[in-house]
Write a protein that holds these residues in place. Structure first.
Motif, PDB file in Angstrom:
ATOM      1  N   ASN A  65      14.774 -13.397   0.708  1.00 50.55           N
ATOM      2  CA  ASN A  65      14.878 -11.815   0.680  1.00 50.55           C
ATOM      3  C   ASN A  65      14.210 -12.032   1.759  1.00 50.55           C
ATOM      4  OD1 ASN A  65      17.019 -10.965  -0.551  1.00 50.55           O
ATOM      5  ND2 ASN A  65      15.794 -10.106  -2.349  1.00 50.55           N
ATOM      6  N   SER A  66      14.265 -10.501   2.800  1.00 51.92           N
ATOM      7  CA  SER A  66      13.675  -9.813   3.938  1.00 51.92           C
ATOM      8  C   SER A  66      12.001  -9.081   3.439  1.00 51.92           C
ATOM      9  CB  SER A  66      14.027  -9.265   4.702  1.00 51.92           C
ATOM     10  OG  SER A  66      13.127  -8.444   5.866  1.00 51.92           O
ATOM     11  N   GLY A  67      11.037  -9.575   4.125  1.00 44.62           N
ATOM     12  CA  GLY A  67       9.502  -9.060   3.993  1.00 44.62           C
ATOM     13  C   GLY A  67       9.351  -9.484   2.623  1.00 44.62           C
ATOM     14  N   VAL A  68       9.182 -10.057   1.724  1.00 46.70           N
ATOM     15  CA  VAL A  68       9.450 -10.493   0.142  1.00 46.70           C
ATOM     16  C   VAL A  68       7.833 -11.169   0.195  1.00 46.70           C
ATOM     17  CG1 VAL A  68       9.618 -10.886  -1.927  1.00 46.70           C
ATOM     18  CG2 VAL A  68      11.613  -9.630  -0.577  1.00 46.70           C
ATOM     19  N   SER A  69       7.348 -11.149  -0.161  1.00 47.76           N
ATOM     20  CA  SER A  69       6.299 -12.087  -0.796  1.00 47.76           C
ATOM     21  C   SER A  69       6.455 -13.147  -2.350  1.00 47.76           C
ATOM     22  CB  SER A  69       4.697 -11.677  -1.295  1.00 47.76           C
ATOM     23  OG  SER A  69       3.908 -10.713  -0.253  1.00 47.76           O
ATOM     24  N   CYS A  95      12.340  -3.783  -0.331  1.00 45.62           N
ATOM     25  CA  CYS A  95      12.775  -5.192  -0.214  1.00 45.62           C
ATOM     26  C   CYS A  95      12.086  -5.498   1.709  1.00 45.62           C
ATOM     27  CB  CYS A  95      14.016  -5.108  -0.357  1.00 45.62           C
ATOM     28  SG  CYS A  95      14.941  -4.889   0.652  1.00 45.62           S
ATOM     29  N   ALA A  96      11.641  -4.602   2.583  1.00 49.36           N
ATOM     30  CA  ALA A  96      11.339  -5.052   3.884  1.00 49.36           C
ATOM     31  C   ALA A  96      10.361  -3.697   3.987  1.00 49.36           C
ATOM     32  CB  ALA A  96      11.685  -5.583   4.754  1.00 49.36           C
ATOM     33  N   SER A  97       9.104  -4.072   5.253  1.00 52.89           N
ATOM     34  CA  SER A  97       8.160  -3.441   5.509  1.00 52.89           C
ATOM     35  C   SER A  97       8.665  -2.594   6.559  1.00 52.89           C
ATOM     36  CB  SER A  97       6.964  -3.812   5.198  1.00 52.89           C
ATOM     37  OG  SER A  97       6.458  -4.179   4.010  1.00 52.89           O
ATOM     38  N   VAL A  98       8.231  -0.835   6.497  1.00 52.73           N
ATOM     39  CA  VAL A  98       8.006  -0.396   8.013  1.00 52.73           C
ATOM     40  C   VAL A  98       6.807   0.289   8.530  1.00 52.73           C
ATOM     41  CG1 VAL A  98       9.408   1.727   7.441  1.00 52.73           C
ATOM     42  CG2 VAL A  98       9.706   1.450  10.163  1.00 52.73           C
ATOM     43  N   THR A 141      16.346 -19.488   4.513  1.00 55.86           N
ATOM     44  CA  THR A 141      16.403 -18.643   5.192  1.00 55.86           C
ATOM     45  C   THR A 141      16.211 -17.673   4.768  1.00 55.86           C
ATOM     46  OG1 THR A 141      18.834 -20.237   5.578  1.00 55.86           O
ATOM     47  CG2 THR A 141      19.211 -17.598   5.880  1.00 55.86           C
ATOM     48  N   VAL A 142      16.490 -16.426   5.563  1.00 52.86           N
ATOM     49  CA  VAL A 142      15.291 -15.460   5.072  1.00 52.86           C
ATOM     50  C   VAL A 142      16.457 -14.262   5.159  1.00 52.86           C
ATOM     51  CG1 VAL A 142      14.174 -13.107   5.776  1.00 52.86           C
ATOM     52  CG2 VAL A 142      12.568 -15.921   6.082  1.00 52.86           C
ATOM     53  N   LEU A 143      17.237 -13.539   3.899  1.00 50.45           N
ATOM     54  CA  LEU A 143      18.524 -12.394   4.274  1.00 50.45           C
ATOM     55  C   LEU A 143      17.745 -11.019   5.096  1.00 50.45           C
ATOM     56  CD1 LEU A 143      19.850 -13.541   0.550  1.00 50.45           C
ATOM     57  CD2 LEU A 143      20.413 -14.945   2.855  1.00 50.45           C
TER      58      LEU A 143
END
Length: 538
Positions: free
Chosen positions: A128-132, A366-369, A281-283
């Motif tokens: 997933n996007s922005g995940v470690s 799940c992502a960061s801003v 692949t980053v979702l």
């Protein structure tokens, strides 16, 4: 090891003119290294227009002999041939290409190779996007393994060093383990040279991970199953709004010094002409929506500052920059900071040293801003310094001058100042009676600005008492000199009396008072007088 899978190497055209005005001819290929099934594109310049050029490919280590092709120069002297196809039997071969002008007799040469192969795969290949998370890349040496299309019985290279290039946007890279298959000739270890932390170096490109064989041949060729090394690392995927594939480009060398060019280079396996580098692949994942951005804060020393960043459901982490946004550090609770993992950061009574610090907050689901970064302005607190009033007597030295303060913050006192102010006056021991200013100055402090208020030095009159001496004479004689003594006080600064004592008039026998007459001192003194008598005897 042979050169493998690199970008097209263009041979610089030699533009020197021969004695006949003919360009020096050249010949070159579109790549330096090829895989089985690829077409070698041969080109050249500087040939005579219209002449036929013989192209002889020397691969003398292959028993079937050289290959001869032809190309005809166009009206610009350019040649091109696309007939030579690399075969499986060429694996690991080096080629010498000689071009000969059939009418001009000119010649030119170049070289190319057909390298060995390895594979590199990654697990997991979707996040997933922005995940470690944790990732494992397996690098295998498949040279000379049946069924992979390698040369039949030809020599192949061992893999002794490996490099994995991190794609842009990936952060938090840290290696966690490295393992080698049991059939490898030696184990691998992470590179530990300058700039590397457990094999990771962030300063090369977007960052690379390197490892190499401790001893021996590492991942040796001609081994079934293919020997491998597995590199495990943690990383945080990029924050993206649409699904994206990221390639972790892999390199391998038969040397353990990370030489990925020339004969040390091993090419990665190709499938249908495409290099098979590890791809993750980053979702897509939408970052938290922003409701309120923080705003810059201006405070006077002694007051708190607060910053607020509001988003949808998220975890927060406040950061500070001490160099105008050049670099950022996560803040921890403690000292002047609190609320560093909430949407409101409190900076308790920041000192002026924090002036122009900048702050921002990262909100993560799940992502960061990241919020806008805003400044903190800290102004000095005002401190009033007043010189204390003093008194002294004319002729005395000045007393010790002192000051009083108004405006200290949070129970601080003069010991909090870098340099405490002092007070002084222009008055000296010789200064006349009167009022003189006492002026404070010289204070230095990181968190205070100074304003000064003068005090007053009052110089009072000096008290002096003179006492007349008793005198006598016989009737008819002249008066004796009327004398006196200073019985209390003293004269200073070289001052002296003016005038003289007098007596009451009369010459008959009797007593006559001795008066102060016109004896006097300056206005800097208060003069007291104790009288006596002049006695006239018979």
């Amino acid at each position: 090891m042979h050169i493998k899978g690199i970008m097209v190497t263009l041979v610089t055209l030699l533009m020197a003119i021969s004695s006949f005005g003919q360009l020096v001819p050249t010949v070159y290929t579109d790549k330096a290294d090829y895989q089985p099934g690829e077409v070698v594109i041969i080109e050249g310049d500087g040939w005579r227009p219209g002449e036929q050029v013989k192209l002889e490919i020397d691969h003398s280590t292959i028993t079937h002999g050289n290959t001869v092709l032809y190309a005809t120069a166009d009206d610009r002297g350019h040649i091109r041939n696309e007939q030579y196809v690399i075969q499986a039997i060429h694996w690991g071969e080096s080629f010498i290409l000689t071009a000969t002008g059939m009418s001009s007799g000119f010649t030119a040469t170049t070289t190319f190779t057909d390298g060995n192969a390895f594979t590199a795969t990654v697990t997991p290949n979707s996040v997933n996007s922005g995940v470690s998370g944790s990732f494992t890349i397996r690098v295998s040496n498949i040279s000379e393994i049946s069924g992979q299309g390698q040369g039949q019985g030809q020599s192949a290279a061992n893999v002794r060093s490996v490099e994995i290039a991190i794609p842009a946007g990936w952060t938090g890279i840290a290696t966690t383990s490295i393992t080698t298959s049991s059939n490898a000739s030696s184990t691998f270890s992470f590179e530990a040279g300058t700039g590397y932390t457990n094999g990771y170096n962030s300063s090369i490109g977007n960052g690379v991970i390197r490892c190499k064989a401790v001893t021996g041949n590492g991942l040796q060729a001609d081994t079934d199953p293919a020997p491998y090394v597995e590199i495990t690392f943690t990383a945080t995927s990029p924050v993206i709004t649409s699904q994206t594939a990221y390639t972790f480009f892999a390199k391998a060398s038969d040397r353990n010094d990370y030489t990925f060019s020339g004969n040390a280079n091993i090419s990665i396996l190709k499938v249908n002409g495409n290099e098979q580098h590890p791809v993750v692949t980053v979702l897509a994942c939408a970052a938290p929506s922003i409701t309120t951005q923080p705003s810059g804060q201006t405070v006077t020393y002694g007051n708190n500052a607060t910053f607020t960043f509001q988003t949808g459901t998220a975890t927060y982490q406040w950061q500070e920059s001490v160099n105008g946004g050049g670099s950022w550090n996560n803040i921890s609770n403690g000292g002047i900071y609190s609320g560093v993992t909430t949407n409101t950061l409190t900076v308790a009574k920041p000192p002026v040293a924090y002036n122009n610090y900048r702050y921002r907050c990262m909100a993560t689901s799940c992502a960061s801003v990241t919020s806008t970064d805003v400044p903190l302005t800290v102004n000095k607190a005002g401190l009033t310094v007043t010189a204390d009033n003093k008194n002294r007597i004319y002729g005395d030295n000045n007393p010790a001058f002192t000051v009083s303060y108004s405006g200290f913050v949070s129970g601080e006192n003069a010991s909090s100042l870098t340099t405490q102010p002092t007070a002084a006056s222009t008055a000296t021991a010789a200064s006349a009676v009167g009022n003189y200013p006492i002026e404070p100055s010289g204070g230095v402090a990181a968190n205070y600005s100074f304003s000064y208020v003068n005090g007053t030095l009052v110089i009072g009159q000096r008290e002096v008492t003179v006492t007349a001496d008793a005198q006598s004479k016989t009737y008819g004689d002249d008066d004796p000199e009327l004398e006196y003594n200073v019985t209390t006080g003293s004269l200073v600064n070289g001052d002296d009396f003016t005038g003289a004592l007098k007596r009451i008039a009369g010459e008959d026998v009797g007593e006559y008072a001795i008066t102060i007459g016109d004896l006097a001192l300056s206005g800097n003194y208060v003069l007291a007088y104790v009288g006596a008598n002049l006695t006239i005897g018979q």
